[in-house]
Design an enzyme around this catalytic site. Structure first.
Site, PDB file in Angstrom:
ATOM      1  N   TYR A   1      -3.415  -7.768  17.847  1.00 51.51           N
ATOM      2  CA  TYR A   1      -4.466  -7.591  16.829  1.00 51.51           C
ATOM      3  C   TYR A   1      -4.785  -8.900  16.111  1.00 51.51           C
ATOM      4  CZ  TYR A   1      -3.856  -2.415  16.409  1.00 51.51           C
ATOM      5  OH  TYR A   1      -3.813  -1.064  16.591  1.00 51.51           O
TER       6      TYR A   1
ATOM      7  N   ALA B   1      -8.660  -0.148  14.739  1.00 52.30           N
ATOM      8  CA  ALA B   1      -9.773  -1.031  15.102  1.00 52.30           C
ATOM      9  C   ALA B   1      -9.288  -2.455  15.194  1.00 52.30           C
ATOM     10  CB  ALA B   1     -10.866  -0.932  14.046  1.00 52.30           C
TER      11      ALA B   1
ATOM     12  N   THR C   1       0.994  -6.733   1.905  1.00 51.60           N
ATOM     13  CA  THR C   1       0.331  -7.416   3.020  1.00 51.60           C
ATOM     14  C   THR C   1      -1.136  -7.061   3.110  1.00 51.60           C
ATOM     15  OG1 THR C   1       2.388  -7.478   4.269  1.00 51.60           O
ATOM     16  CG2 THR C   1       0.361  -7.731   5.526  1.00 51.60           C
ATOM     17  N   CYS C   2      -1.466  -5.780   3.074  1.00 53.23           N
ATOM     18  CA  CYS C   2      -2.854  -5.368   3.321  1.00 53.23           C
ATOM     19  C   CYS C   2      -3.807  -6.008   2.321  1.00 53.23           C
ATOM     20  CB  CYS C   2      -2.966  -3.848   3.261  1.00 53.23           C
ATOM     21  SG  CYS C   2      -4.663  -3.286   3.363  1.00 53.23           S
TER      22      CYS C   2
ATOM     23  N   CYS D   1      -5.327  -7.024   5.823  1.00 55.10           N
ATOM     24  CA  CYS D   1      -6.607  -6.324   6.032  1.00 55.10           C
ATOM     25  C   CYS D   1      -7.761  -6.826   5.156  1.00 55.10           C
ATOM     26  CB  CYS D   1      -6.458  -4.826   5.762  1.00 55.10           C
ATOM     27  SG  CYS D   1      -4.887  -4.125   6.219  1.00 55.10           S
TER      28      CYS D   1
ATOM     29  N   GLU E   1       8.895  -5.267  -7.175  1.00 55.22           N
ATOM     30  CA  GLU E   1       8.178  -6.132  -6.239  1.00 55.22           C
ATOM     31  C   GLU E   1       8.620  -7.580  -6.438  1.00 55.22           C
ATOM     32  OE1 GLU E   1       5.918  -5.966  -3.602  1.00 55.22           O
ATOM     33  OE2 GLU E   1       6.153  -8.136  -3.703  1.00 55.22           O
TER      34      GLU E   1
ATOM     35  N   GLY F   1       3.474 -11.614  16.680  1.00 59.88           N
ATOM     36  CA  GLY F   1       4.045 -10.348  16.213  1.00 59.88           C
ATOM     37  C   GLY F   1       4.656 -10.418  14.823  1.00 59.88           C
TER      38      GLY F   1
ATOM     39  N   GLU G   1     -25.345   7.672  18.808  1.00 61.06           N
ATOM     40  CA  GLU G   1     -25.890   8.846  19.486  1.00 61.06           C
ATOM     41  C   GLU G   1     -25.474   8.898  20.962  1.00 61.06           C
ATOM     42  OE1 GLU G   1     -30.251   8.978  20.132  1.00 61.06           O
ATOM     43  OE2 GLU G   1     -30.295   6.880  19.522  1.00 61.06           O
TER      44      GLU G   1
ATOM     45  N   THR H   1      -1.863   0.306   7.564  1.00 64.48           N
ATOM     46  CA  THR H   1      -1.885   0.629   6.129  1.00 64.48           C
ATOM     47  C   THR H   1      -2.047   2.127   5.834  1.00 64.48           C
ATOM     48  OG1 THR H   1      -2.738  -1.548   5.644  1.00 64.48           O
ATOM     49  CG2 THR H   1      -3.116   0.136   3.966  1.00 64.48           C
TER      50      THR H   1
ATOM     51  N   GLU I   1      -8.284 -11.017  16.406  1.00 66.45           N
ATOM     52  CA  GLU I   1      -9.161 -11.043  15.225  1.00 66.45           C
ATOM     53  C   GLU I   1      -9.402 -12.473  14.751  1.00 66.45           C
ATOM     54  OE1 GLU I   1      -7.330  -8.290  12.463  1.00 66.45           O
ATOM     55  OE2 GLU I   1      -8.419  -6.601  13.350  1.00 66.45           O
TER      56      GLU I   1
ATOM     57  N   LYS J   1      -8.578 -10.675   5.507  1.00 68.61           N
ATOM     58  CA  LYS J   1      -9.039 -10.842   6.906  1.00 68.61           C
ATOM     59  C   LYS J   1     -10.478 -10.337   7.048  1.00 68.61           C
ATOM     60  CE  LYS J   1      -8.966  -7.582   9.413  1.00 68.61           C
ATOM     61  NZ  LYS J   1      -7.854  -6.988  10.098  1.00 68.61           N
TER      62      LYS J   1
ATOM     63  N   SER K   1       0.824  -1.219   0.000  1.00 68.39           N
ATOM     64  CA  SER K   1       0.000   0.000   0.000  1.00 68.39           C
ATOM     65  C   SER K   1       0.856   1.266   0.000  1.00 68.39           C
ATOM     66  CB  SER K   1      -0.903   0.009   1.228  1.00 68.39           C
ATOM     67  OG  SER K   1      -1.683  -1.158   1.236  1.00 68.39           O
ATOM     68  N   GLY K   2       1.905   1.293   0.833  1.00 69.84           N
ATOM     69  CA  GLY K   2       2.745   2.489   0.937  1.00 69.84           C
ATOM     70  C   GLY K   2       3.540   2.741  -0.332  1.00 69.84           C
TER      71      GLY K   2
ATOM     72  N   HIS L   1     -31.198   9.656  16.031  1.00 66.75           N
ATOM     73  CA  HIS L   1     -31.927   8.597  16.704  1.00 66.75           C
ATOM     74  C   HIS L   1     -32.699   7.734  15.714  1.00 66.75           C
ATOM     75  CE1 HIS L   1     -33.864   6.771  20.160  1.00 66.75           C
ATOM     76  NE2 HIS L   1     -35.031   6.944  19.581  1.00 66.75           N
TER      77      HIS L   1
HETATM   78  P1  NDP Z   1       1.074  -7.434  18.092  1.00 70.85           P
HETATM   79  O1  NDP Z   1       2.349  -6.775  18.368  1.00 70.85           O
HETATM   80  O2  NDP Z   1      -0.189  -6.673  18.090  1.00 70.85           O
HETATM   81  O3  NDP Z   1       0.879  -8.663  19.102  1.00 70.85           O
HETATM   82  C1  NDP Z   1       1.880  -9.611  19.316  1.00 70.85           C
HETATM   83  C2  NDP Z   1       1.428 -10.556  20.407  1.00 70.85           C
HETATM   84  O4  NDP Z   1       2.405 -11.574  20.566  1.00 70.85           O
HETATM   85  C3  NDP Z   1       1.260  -9.877  21.767  1.00 70.85           C
HETATM   86  O5  NDP Z   1       0.181 -10.465  22.435  1.00 70.85           O
HETATM   87  C4  NDP Z   1       2.583 -10.219  22.451  1.00 70.85           C
HETATM   88  O6  NDP Z   1       2.482 -10.276  23.843  1.00 70.85           O
HETATM   89  C5  NDP Z   1       2.837 -11.612  21.915  1.00 70.85           C
HETATM   90  N1  NDP Z   1       4.249 -11.996  21.966  1.00 70.85           N
HETATM   91  C6  NDP Z   1       5.291 -11.368  21.379  1.00 70.85           C
HETATM   92  N2  NDP Z   1       6.445 -12.018  21.652  1.00 70.85           N
HETATM   93  C7  NDP Z   1       6.116 -13.064  22.437  1.00 70.85           C
HETATM   94  C8  NDP Z   1       6.867 -14.089  23.069  1.00 70.85           C
HETATM   95  N3  NDP Z   1       8.197 -14.182  22.939  1.00 70.85           N
HETATM   96  N4  NDP Z   1       6.208 -14.998  23.809  1.00 70.85           N
HETATM   97  C9  NDP Z   1       4.873 -14.915  23.956  1.00 70.85           C
HETATM   98  N5  NDP Z   1       4.101 -13.968  23.393  1.00 70.85           N
HETATM   99  C10 NDP Z   1       4.716 -13.052  22.635  1.00 70.85           C
HETATM  100  O7  NDP Z   1       1.336  -8.184  16.705  1.00 70.85           O
HETATM  101  P2  NDP Z   1       0.346  -8.752  15.619  1.00 70.85           P
HETATM  102  O8  NDP Z   1       1.182  -9.729  14.880  1.00 70.85           O
HETATM  103  O9  NDP Z   1      -0.953  -9.185  16.186  1.00 70.85           O
HETATM  104  O10 NDP Z   1       0.103  -7.508  14.688  1.00 70.85           O
HETATM  105  C11 NDP Z   1       1.226  -6.851  14.097  1.00 70.85           C
HETATM  106  C12 NDP Z   1       0.857  -5.447  13.712  1.00 70.85           C
HETATM  107  O11 NDP Z   1       0.029  -5.498  12.567  1.00 70.85           O
HETATM  108  C13 NDP Z   1       0.058  -4.709  14.766  1.00 70.85           C
HETATM  109  O12 NDP Z   1       0.892  -4.028  15.634  1.00 70.85           O
HETATM  110  C14 NDP Z   1      -0.773  -3.778  13.957  1.00 70.85           C
HETATM  111  O13 NDP Z   1      -0.081  -2.589  13.819  1.00 70.85           O
HETATM  112  C15 NDP Z   1      -0.919  -4.478  12.610  1.00 70.85           C
HETATM  113  N6  NDP Z   1      -2.277  -5.055  12.467  1.00 70.85           N
HETATM  114  C16 NDP Z   1      -3.341  -4.231  12.476  1.00 70.85           C
HETATM  115  C17 NDP Z   1      -4.618  -4.727  12.345  1.00 70.85           C
HETATM  116  C18 NDP Z   1      -5.769  -3.787  12.367  1.00 70.85           C
HETATM  117  O14 NDP Z   1      -5.548  -2.585  12.213  1.00 70.85           O
HETATM  118  N7  NDP Z   1      -6.979  -4.247  12.577  1.00 70.85           N
HETATM  119  C19 NDP Z   1      -4.859  -6.145  12.192  1.00 70.85           C
HETATM  120  C20 NDP Z   1      -3.682  -6.937  12.212  1.00 70.85           C
HETATM  121  C21 NDP Z   1      -2.429  -6.403  12.349  1.00 70.85           C
HETATM  122  P3  NDP Z   1       2.690  -8.962  24.774  1.00 70.85           P
HETATM  123  O15 NDP Z   1       1.533  -8.071  24.515  1.00 70.85           O
HETATM  124  O16 NDP Z   1       2.717  -9.526  26.139  1.00 70.85           O
HETATM  125  O17 NDP Z   1       3.981  -8.363  24.328  1.00 70.85           O
END
Ligand code: NDP
Length: 451
Positions: free
Chosen positions: A176, A339, A41-42, A47, A34, A260, A438, A309, A180, A50, A14-15, A433
């Protein structure tokens, strides 16, 4: 193909696409490189698919609700493979549209892996190319290093491409992606267990929302395993077994690694320009997305600022406006609404209650209710809304919601926050309403006052 360009963009997500098109609109000669497919990804692995899966999942409750509204319905059955086929068709359509848009903008596209190869130089498939400016927009990828065996689990890439719905699944993590997919898969009919190391899911979100998100997941049938110290994921004859220290192991037919994502920097040749990564493995940039190497910029998830995104798109356009459009500007990484598409969804903009309290005296207004449609069908699902108001200025500094249409409502409220709306502005706004939204203009007495 010619080998000299005004701009080479690495990564057609996207970027990268937004930056390339904007730069080309100013007359720049742009090459977009590319390695995989156009869309990033998005569009291809995040996104869009999903949300299409979320739509499929939302139907699960609809048959029962329809009956309460007087409809007679037959037995319903979900086929994962049919969804995947339809989704792939839709993504191919979108990819085609992006390719068409790039071509009409005059952006040249080259498929291959790009690597920095010295000042102004990029190498793609062994071919040397030159550009005055190089923009890295290579995004991010799932991380598979959290603990032993985690690499055996599906990531968000594979979960969006299944032929069959897993009968049961261990969702590992609570961000996230974990929340989700736990919600979506439970809606589709999987038995979901979500294991995570914290007390509540969604670290970084407002505490009330985190609590309610956990309750909603449980209401959907997701088994929560908080404070899990995950040691090892083992593959067994039956599926997967998660070994935890101090707690029993957990079993399921499938496992989703949602621990993550990390910046996608592999093979970029950053060393050729002395670009060093930060502690999170991201490319450090200044407010104008400049790296420390002259002529090289980076935007989006590879810079790990706010990994969303619309942020990558905005950073890409700001770069192009600044460098090619004589409109220097930079992106404010504040008040960005986001969200989580669980059921019901949640959305936020601005400060959490805890963050706002650190900045000074605040008043917190809340409202919790059973939405009309849910009450009618006898569901216990509730909507929750929260406004956080800076007492000194009366400005609304944080808005949070969990409930039907929360993301749609939050997008509009984000305008109010950006415009600096006060609580009085909310009070002076006439209600529409009957809606859920509201409630945001009908909150009179603070639920809490801090400071
Ligand atoms: P997040 O960073 O949101 O979550 C990662 C999760 O993994 C957390 O619960 C974290 O725990 C856990 N974790 C990380 N390392 C370990 C470890 N060593 N052992 C156990 N647990 C671990 O990553 P996501 O992959 O879910 O999403 C990545 C990014 O993508 C998001 O930050 C967001 O910006 C984007 N995204 C946005 C969406 C949206 O806008 N709807 C949807 C999907 C992704 P802890 O919290 O304890 O660190």
């Amino acid at each position: 193909m010619q080998s000299r360009f005004d701009l080479i963009v690495i990564g057609a997500g996207s970027g990268g696409i937004a930056a390339a098109r904007r730069a080309a609109s100013y007359g720049a000669k742009v090459l977009l490189v590319e390695a995989s497919r156009i869309g990033g990804t998005c569009v291809l692995r995040g996104c869009i698919p999903k949300k299409l899966m979320m739509y499929a999942s939302e139907f699960s409750g609809i048959w029962d609700e329809a009956a309460s509204f007087g409809w007679s319905t037959g037995a319903a059955h979900f086929e994962m493979g049919r969804w995947t086929e339809a989704k792939n068709k839709e993504l191919a359509r979108l990819e085609q549209i992006y390719a068409q848009m790039l071509s009409s903008a005059g952006v040249q596209v080259l498929m291959g892996h790009a690597r920095l190869a010295g000042p102004r130089r990029v190498e793609v498939n062994g071919q040397g190319l030159e550009a005055d400016r190089i923009l890295i927009a290579s995004g991010g990828a799932p991380t598979s290093t959290a603990f032993t065996g985690i690499e055996k689990a599906w990531t968000s890439n594979e979960i969006l491409d299944l032929d069959q719905l897993p009968e049961s699944i261990l969702v590992l993590g609570a961000g996230y992606i974990a929340v989700e997919f736990a919600s979506i898969l439970a809606g589709l009919g999987s038995q979901v267990t979500m294991a995570y190391r914290g007390k509540l899911p969604l670290r970084g979100f407002d505490e009330d929302l985190r609590l309610l998100a956990a309750e909603s997941l449980q209401r959907q049938g997701v088994k929560l395993e908080p404070e899990s110290q995950m040691q090892e994921l083992q593959q067994t004859g039956q599926g997967f077994s998660l070994q935890r220290s101090g707690a029993a192991s957990l079993q399921a037919k499938a496992a989703l690694n949602a621990t993550g994502r990390h910046p996608n920097v592999s093979g970029l040749g950053l060393e050729s320009r002395d670009i060093e990564l930060d502690a999170a493995g991201a490319i450090p940039v200044d407010a104008q997305s400049r790296t420390k190497a002259a002529g090289v910029w980076a935007i989006g998830d590879v810079t790990n600022r706010v990994n969303l995104t619309p942020v990558a798109i905005a950073e890409g356009r700001a770069f192009a406006d600044t460098e090619f459009g004589s409109r220097p500007r930079q992106i404010e990484h504040r008040n960005i609404a986001s969200a989580v598409f669980c059921s019901p969804p949640m959305a936020s903009v601005g400060l959490t209650e805890a963050q706002a309290m650190e900045q000074g005296p605040v008043d917190v207004y809340t409202s919790q209710f059973r939405p009309m449609k849910k009450a009618f069908v006898g569901s216990q699902e509730r909507s929750f809304m929260k406004l956080i108001v800076d007492r000194g200025s009366d400005r609304v500094v944080g808005i949070h919601m969990l409930g039907g249409d929360a993301p749609e409502i939050m997008q509009s409220l984000a305008i109010a926050i950006t415009a600096g709306a006060t609580k009085s502005d909310f009070d002076n706004t006439m209600a529409l309403h009957p809606t859920s939204a509201e409630e945001f203009v009908l909150m009179r007495e603070p639920a809490r006052r801090h400071g």
